[in-house]
Design an enzyme around this catalytic site. Structure first.
Site, PDB file in Angstrom:
ATOM      1  N   SER A 194      18.949 -25.153  15.312  1.00  0.00           N
ATOM      2  CA  SER A 194      20.146 -24.583  14.703  1.00  0.00           C
ATOM      3  C   SER A 194      20.206 -24.978  13.235  1.00  0.00           C
ATOM      4  O   SER A 194      19.704 -26.033  12.840  1.00  0.00           O
ATOM      5  CB  SER A 194      21.403 -25.077  15.433  1.00  0.00           C
ATOM      6  OG  SER A 194      22.560 -24.428  14.938  1.00  0.00           O
ATOM      7  N   ASP A 195      20.793 -24.099  12.445  1.00  0.00           N
ATOM      8  CA  ASP A 195      20.971 -24.394  11.033  1.00  0.00           C
ATOM      9  C   ASP A 195      22.205 -23.658  10.530  1.00  0.00           C
ATOM     10  O   ASP A 195      22.564 -22.607  11.065  1.00  0.00           O
ATOM     11  CB  ASP A 195      19.753 -23.972  10.211  1.00  0.00           C
ATOM     12  CG  ASP A 195      19.796 -24.557   8.812  1.00  0.00           C
ATOM     13  OD1 ASP A 195      19.470 -25.751   8.672  1.00  0.00           O
ATOM     14  OD2 ASP A 195      20.167 -23.846   7.866  1.00  0.00           O
ATOM     15  N   GLN A 196      22.835 -24.227   9.531  1.00  0.00           N
ATOM     16  CA  GLN A 196      24.031 -23.594   8.966  1.00  0.00           C
ATOM     17  C   GLN A 196      23.910 -23.524   7.453  1.00  0.00           C
ATOM     18  O   GLN A 196      23.532 -24.513   6.804  1.00  0.00           O
ATOM     19  CB  GLN A 196      25.287 -24.379   9.336  1.00  0.00           C
ATOM     20  CG  GLN A 196      26.572 -23.717   8.862  1.00  0.00           C
ATOM     21  CD  GLN A 196      27.786 -24.540   9.232  1.00  0.00           C
ATOM     22  OE1 GLN A 196      28.102 -25.515   8.576  1.00  0.00           O
ATOM     23  NE2 GLN A 196      28.453 -24.149  10.307  1.00  0.00           N
ATOM     24  N   ALA A 205      23.051 -20.328  12.474  1.00  0.00           N
ATOM     25  CA  ALA A 205      21.956 -19.714  13.221  1.00  0.00           C
ATOM     26  C   ALA A 205      21.559 -20.594  14.398  1.00  0.00           C
ATOM     27  O   ALA A 205      21.663 -21.823  14.342  1.00  0.00           O
ATOM     28  CB  ALA A 205      20.762 -19.484  12.308  1.00  0.00           C
TER      29      ALA A 205
END
Length: 198
Positions: free
Chosen positions: A73-75, A110
């Site tokens: 996950s990434d933001q 994401a």
């Protein structure tokens, strides 16, 4: 955590926030650092950056843990097309909050669930509108909560909520770093029992 017959699961992240969020699902998981270069590519949009990094984090860990489901996950916070990162210190955090005062920021969170060559990658957008607040209020907030490891310099799950005018999202935990509504659907599709059976 409760025991279950669920498949092995790894969270490819060093984020304490993502770890805490995943714990809410009450399924066993391990945490492994993905060690991925997060430098944006030339001309890459904030959405594309978030999707690429979520996929890259999952892939980096899946490569060394085959036959295991891996969550990446990434933001990336977006203000008028520009990425807003983690401030790291008081001065940069204050500059971020001053820039975002009265503005609406889109946080692209994401998510990738991967096992061997099977993967799904998606992104949940969250629109956050910041109040028009004085520098004194912003400085008091930063000294109280010290949110220097958060993109956007405000913890919506804490005192940072007082800086916000509105949050619009289909997945309320996306803003904190891991969209649990979307993730629960992906995990169920992959054969996980949620809630887990004892």
């Amino acid at each position: 955590m409760s025991s279950s017959n669920n498949p092995p699961l790894i969270l490819a992240s060093t984020s304490v926030y993502r770890r805490e969020l995943l714990t809410r699902l009450r399924i066993p998981f391990e945490v492994v650092s993905p060690k991925v270069d997060e430098t944006p590519l030339t001309g890459e949009t904030t959405l594309d950056l978030a999707l690429r990094l979520a996929n890259a984090k999952a892939a980096a860990v899946a490569k060394i843990h085959p036959d295991t489901w891996v969550i990446g996950s990434d933001q990336v916070a977006d203000l008028c097309g520009a990425a807003i990162g983690k401030p790291g210190n008081f001065d940069r955090a204050l500059a971020q909050l001053q820039l975002m005062r009265g503005q609406t920021i889109t946080f692209h969170t994401a998510l990738c669930l991967m096992k061997n060559d099977v993967h799904t990658t998606l992104s949940i957008p969250t629109e956050v509108t910041f109040r028009k607040l004085s520098d004194d209020v912003l400085e008091n907030y930063l000294r109280a909560e010290e949110p220097y490891d958060c993109a956007g310099s405000a913890k919506s799950e804490g005192l940072g909520i007082s800086l916000l005018e509105a949050i619009k999202s289909d997945d309320p935990t996306a803003l904190i770093g891991l969209p649990l509504i979307a993730l629960t659907g992906l995990l169920r599709d992959a054969g996980f029992a949620i809630p887990a059976t004892k």
